[in-house]
Motif scaffolding. Structure first.
Motif, PDB file in Angstrom:
ATOM      1  N   THR A   1       0.814  -1.107  -0.008  1.00  0.00           N
ATOM      2  CA  THR A   1      -0.037   0.011  -0.054  1.00  0.00           C
ATOM      3  C   THR A   1       0.918   1.158   0.084  1.00  0.00           C
ATOM      4  O   THR A   1       0.625   2.250  -0.704  1.00  0.00           O
ATOM      5  CB  THR A   1      -1.021   0.049   1.287  1.00  0.00           C
ATOM      6  OG1 THR A   1      -1.769  -1.105   1.334  1.00  0.00           O
ATOM      7  CG2 THR A   1      -1.653   1.037   1.313  1.00  0.00           C
ATOM      8  N   VAL A   2       1.935   1.215   0.669  1.00  0.00           N
ATOM      9  CA  VAL A   2       3.022   2.416   0.887  1.00  0.00           C
ATOM     10  C   VAL A   2       3.747   2.602  -0.443  1.00  0.00           C
ATOM     11  O   VAL A   2       3.991   3.910  -0.719  1.00  0.00           O
ATOM     12  CB  VAL A   2       3.828   2.435   2.166  1.00  0.00           C
ATOM     13  CG1 VAL A   2       4.640   3.352   2.159  1.00  0.00           C
ATOM     14  CG2 VAL A   2       2.989   2.301   3.066  1.00  0.00           C
ATOM     15  N   ARG A   3       3.818   1.718  -1.174  1.00  0.00           N
ATOM     16  CA  ARG A   3       4.426   1.299  -2.461  1.00  0.00           C
ATOM     17  C   ARG A   3       3.723   2.273  -3.396  1.00  0.00           C
ATOM     18  O   ARG A   3       4.114   3.339  -4.272  1.00  0.00           O
ATOM     19  CB  ARG A   3       4.857   0.026  -3.167  1.00  0.00           C
ATOM     20  CG  ARG A   3       5.489   0.169  -4.517  1.00  0.00           C
ATOM     21  CD  ARG A   3       5.630  -1.117  -5.038  1.00  0.00           C
ATOM     22  NE  ARG A   3       4.176  -1.525  -5.319  1.00  0.00           N
ATOM     23  CZ  ARG A   3       3.756  -1.314  -6.628  1.00  0.00           C
ATOM     24  NH1 ARG A   3       4.223  -0.837  -7.487  1.00  0.00           N
ATOM     25  NH2 ARG A   3       2.677  -2.029  -7.002  1.00  0.00           N
ATOM     26  N   LEU A   4       2.487   1.848  -3.370  1.00  0.00           N
ATOM     27  CA  LEU A   4       1.386   2.394  -4.489  1.00  0.00           C
ATOM     28  C   LEU A   4       0.998   3.867  -4.105  1.00  0.00           C
ATOM     29  O   LEU A   4       0.934   4.624  -4.844  1.00  0.00           O
ATOM     30  CB  LEU A   4       0.240   1.416  -4.553  1.00  0.00           C
ATOM     31  CG  LEU A   4       0.099   0.236  -5.171  1.00  0.00           C
ATOM     32  CD1 LEU A   4      -1.009  -0.783  -4.791  1.00  0.00           C
ATOM     33  CD2 LEU A   4       0.495   0.420  -6.653  1.00  0.00           C
ATOM     34  N   PHE A   5       0.998   3.949  -2.693  1.00  0.00           N
ATOM     35  CA  PHE A   5       0.430   5.392  -2.294  1.00  0.00           C
ATOM     36  C   PHE A   5       1.611   5.979  -1.125  1.00  0.00           C
ATOM     37  O   PHE A   5       1.155   5.942   0.065  1.00  0.00           O
ATOM     38  CB  PHE A   5      -0.891   5.444  -1.846  1.00  0.00           C
ATOM     39  CG  PHE A   5      -1.838   4.763  -2.757  1.00  0.00           C
ATOM     40  CD1 PHE A   5      -2.170   5.460  -3.835  1.00  0.00           C
ATOM     41  CD2 PHE A   5      -2.344   3.417  -2.657  1.00  0.00           C
ATOM     42  CE1 PHE A   5      -3.084   5.048  -4.906  1.00  0.00           C
ATOM     43  CE2 PHE A   5      -3.235   2.848  -3.551  1.00  0.00           C
ATOM     44  CZ  PHE A   5      -3.489   3.521  -4.564  1.00  0.00           C
TER      45      PHE A   5
ATOM     46  N   PRO B   1       7.776  -4.776 -11.894  1.00  0.00           N
ATOM     47  CA  PRO B   1       6.586  -5.537 -12.811  1.00  0.00           C
ATOM     48  C   PRO B   1       5.361  -5.293 -12.099  1.00  0.00           C
ATOM     49  O   PRO B   1       5.139  -5.005 -10.981  1.00  0.00           O
ATOM     50  CB  PRO B   1       7.158  -6.993 -12.231  1.00  0.00           C
ATOM     51  CG  PRO B   1       8.657  -7.142 -12.079  1.00  0.00           C
ATOM     52  CD  PRO B   1       8.895  -5.622 -11.558  1.00  0.00           C
ATOM     53  N   ALA B   2       4.321  -5.519 -12.724  1.00  0.00           N
ATOM     54  CA  ALA B   2       3.059  -5.120 -12.311  1.00  0.00           C
ATOM     55  C   ALA B   2       2.884  -3.853 -11.497  1.00  0.00           C
ATOM     56  O   ALA B   2       2.313  -3.795 -10.299  1.00  0.00           O
ATOM     57  CB  ALA B   2       2.465  -6.386 -11.485  1.00  0.00           C
ATOM     58  N   ALA B   3       3.457  -2.874 -11.970  1.00  0.00           N
ATOM     59  CA  ALA B   3       3.694  -1.625 -11.332  1.00  0.00           C
ATOM     60  C   ALA B   3       2.418  -0.717 -10.751  1.00  0.00           C
ATOM     61  O   ALA B   3       2.562  -0.476  -9.598  1.00  0.00           O
ATOM     62  CB  ALA B   3       4.697  -0.560 -12.075  1.00  0.00           C
TER      63      ALA B   3
ATOM     64  N   ALA C   1      -8.710  -5.975 -11.066  1.00  0.00           N
ATOM     65  CA  ALA C   1      -7.616  -6.244 -12.007  1.00  0.00           C
ATOM     66  C   ALA C   1      -6.829  -5.492 -12.671  1.00  0.00           C
ATOM     67  O   ALA C   1      -5.563  -5.613 -12.843  1.00  0.00           O
ATOM     68  CB  ALA C   1      -8.119  -7.538 -12.807  1.00  0.00           C
ATOM     69  N   GLY C   2      -7.398  -4.248 -13.089  1.00  0.00           N
ATOM     70  CA  GLY C   2      -6.925  -3.290 -13.939  1.00  0.00           C
ATOM     71  C   GLY C   2      -5.908  -2.209 -13.077  1.00  0.00           C
ATOM     72  O   GLY C   2      -5.693  -2.576 -11.702  1.00  0.00           O
ATOM     73  N   PRO C   3      -5.254  -1.411 -13.602  1.00  0.00           N
ATOM     74  CA  PRO C   3      -4.277  -0.473 -12.932  1.00  0.00           C
ATOM     75  C   PRO C   3      -4.944   0.468 -11.975  1.00  0.00           C
ATOM     76  O   PRO C   3      -6.247   0.964 -12.267  1.00  0.00           O
ATOM     77  CB  PRO C   3      -3.775   0.292 -14.157  1.00  0.00           C
ATOM     78  CG  PRO C   3      -4.741   0.143 -15.305  1.00  0.00           C
ATOM     79  CD  PRO C   3      -5.323  -1.320 -15.228  1.00  0.00           C
ATOM     80  N   LEU C   4      -4.258   0.749 -10.774  1.00  0.00           N
ATOM     81  CA  LEU C   4      -4.986   1.455  -9.660  1.00  0.00           C
ATOM     82  C   LEU C   4      -4.745   2.933  -9.969  1.00  0.00           C
ATOM     83  O   LEU C   4      -3.586   3.390 -10.910  1.00  0.00           O
ATOM     84  CB  LEU C   4      -4.378   1.179  -8.557  1.00  0.00           C
ATOM     85  CG  LEU C   4      -4.753  -0.244  -7.910  1.00  0.00           C
ATOM     86  CD1 LEU C   4      -3.787  -0.706  -6.979  1.00  0.00           C
ATOM     87  CD2 LEU C   4      -6.181  -0.158  -7.226  1.00  0.00           C
TER      88      LEU C   4
END
Length: 457
Positions: free
Chosen positions: A328-332, A374-376, A438-441
């Motif tokens: 979660t912290v990686r994404l946001f 991968p799957a960034a 499933a799709g990009p956040l």
């Protein structure tokens, strides 16, 4: 033209794109303006220290960080990945766009690549004038030693983990009686947890202290540019410090403030109690992080189900649940950009960069970079369970090297325990904002708008 610009321009790389870049480069006026419009200015408007809710809401609707990412990709494509010199708010700034330069960023000693460029220093001095980030030389090392010891930087489970987990479980358990939980519910619960961990149970209900600290954070957003408000801010800081000191006098031994009082301060200049301001600031980011983690798990039922056995086990070290929080912290990220200041001449790809140059690692951009991750744009917590994942320089939710956050393990302990306490007995459903499974956040979430349902298992 500045000296740094003259020395860098002579080695500007204008060769074919994608060859890795030789030397460093200078951004064209057009790209410099584009970076300012899509990245630098939005950071200031959003809030350098404390995000402004209305701005975040607008940015989330527009997916604004994606604009900044597009600019950074354009810079990297134009200059083959070489470090690029731009004009920052306070002078020349070197933007790092390739993992090998990021690796150097993390290995440079803090004394030569300091963590307090002028804007950051001016902002945080409002909040924590005696904190580690606003300190230099031997004084910084002494205060960092206190932080590392109090936060048990190298231990997966804090020595006070039993007491901390009990406080987390007690506060989180109050939420599971509700059918719907929103961000304000989580903020209040996490704020109580944080005050209990830092200052003791007597501080749990002290919303006045929280209001004072929030006022200081909001003022810090102006990075010292509002001179007339400085006196009022100092008065608020004095009230908050007096309140913190009063709690310190009666705090239980397991609290962070009691651990701070037990640290050596031979010269009397380390201000162990003063470090509590940073701990409270940092731990308050766990509210939005926990809310985002639960929202993501609600949108990914398979991942949610995968953590249930671990949560039900009641163990302190929950690798998969911690991986969810870390993902979660990686994404946001809590800190989307890492900014340092050269206090001595440094060399990047063979080119000397003078002291006084800001160096930027756009962490959010790199952590969402499909060329190296991968799957960034997907929620994939399993990546953190792979050997060596924590050493990847392009993935730095808690930074690396001398600037690594000493509270990483404590944050993961608290965040994972909070989420686990809810998931032990309930499923997270009907999350808002709606996220794809499933799709990009999206690049940004409006945390204030988060709400989800809880259904008994």
């Amino acid at each position: 033209m500045t000296q740094s610009t003259r020395s860098t321009r002579t080695t500007q790389h204008d060769g074919p794109r994608g060859n890795g870049g030789r030397g460093t480069a200078v951004a064209s006026p057009a790209l410099n303006l584009r970076l300012f419009a899509t990245h630098t200015l939005p950071v200031f408007v959003r809030g350098f220290v404390s995000p402004r809710p209305r701005v975040v809401k607008a940015y989330a609707a527009l997916n604004q960080p994606a604009w900044a990412a597009a600019t950074l990709r354009a810079l990297r494509g134009r200059h083959g990945g070489a470090p690029v010199l731009v004009r920052g708010l306070s002078g020349p700034m070197l933007v790092l766009l390739d993992p090998k330069d990021i690796r150097q960023f993390y290995t440079e000693p803090v004394r030569s690549l300091a963590m307090d460029p002028p804007d950051k220093d001016n902002a945080l001095k409002v909040l924590e004038p005696t904190g580690v980030i606003c300190s230099h030389g031997e004084l910084r090392e002494g205060r960092r030693r206190i932080n590392d010891a109090c936060l048990a930087e190298s231990e997966a489970v804090h020595p006070s983990g039993k007491e901390f987990r009990a406080a987390v479980a007690e506060e989180a358990r109050r939420l599971v009686s509700q059918r719907v939980v929103d961000m304000e519910d989580i903020r209040r619960a996490m704020a109580r947890i944080n005050r209990r961990i830092v200052l003791g149970d007597a501080a749990a209900d002290d919303e006045e202290l929280h209001a004072w600290l929030l006022a200081l954070r909001n003022e810090a957003n102006w990075m010292g540019r509002r001179k007339k408000q400085a006196r009022a801010a100092r008065a608020v800081y004095a009230r908050a410090q007096a309140r913190i000191e009063s709690y310190a006098m009666k705090a239980a031994a397991h609290t962070l403030i009691a651990r701070a009082l037990g640290q050596d301060d031979p010269q009397g200049d380390l201000d162990p109690v003063g470090q509590a301001h940073h701990w409270l600031l940092a731990l308050d980011t766990l509210g939005p992080t926990a809310a985002r983690t639960l929202l993501l798990l609600g949108a990914h039922p398979a991942e949610q189900q995968a953590v249930v056995p671990e949560a039900a086990s009641g163990v302190a070290d929950m690798p998969r649940m911690r991986a969810c929080v870390k993902e979660t912290v990686r994404l946001f990220p809590i800190v989307p950009d890492l900014l340092r200041l050269t206090r001595a001449e440094t060399t990047w790809r063979g080119v000397p960069v003078p002291a006084g140059t800001a160096v930027l690692v756009p962490a959010l951009f790199h952590q969402r970079d499909p060329d190296h991750v991968p799957a960034a744009d997907l929620f994939a917590p399993g990546r953190w369970l792979s050997p060596g994942a924590h050493e990847a320089v392009q993935l730095a939710p808690f930074s690396h090297g001398g600037g690594h956050c000493p509270g990483e393990n404590l944050a993961l302990l608290v965040g994972a325990e909070f989420c686990a306490e809810i998931l032990r007995t309930h499923r997270v459903t009907r999350g808002r904002p709606v996220l794809p499974s499933a799709g990009p956040l999206p690049w940004l979430l409006d945390s204030a708008a988060i709400r989800f349902g809880l259904e008994p298992r």
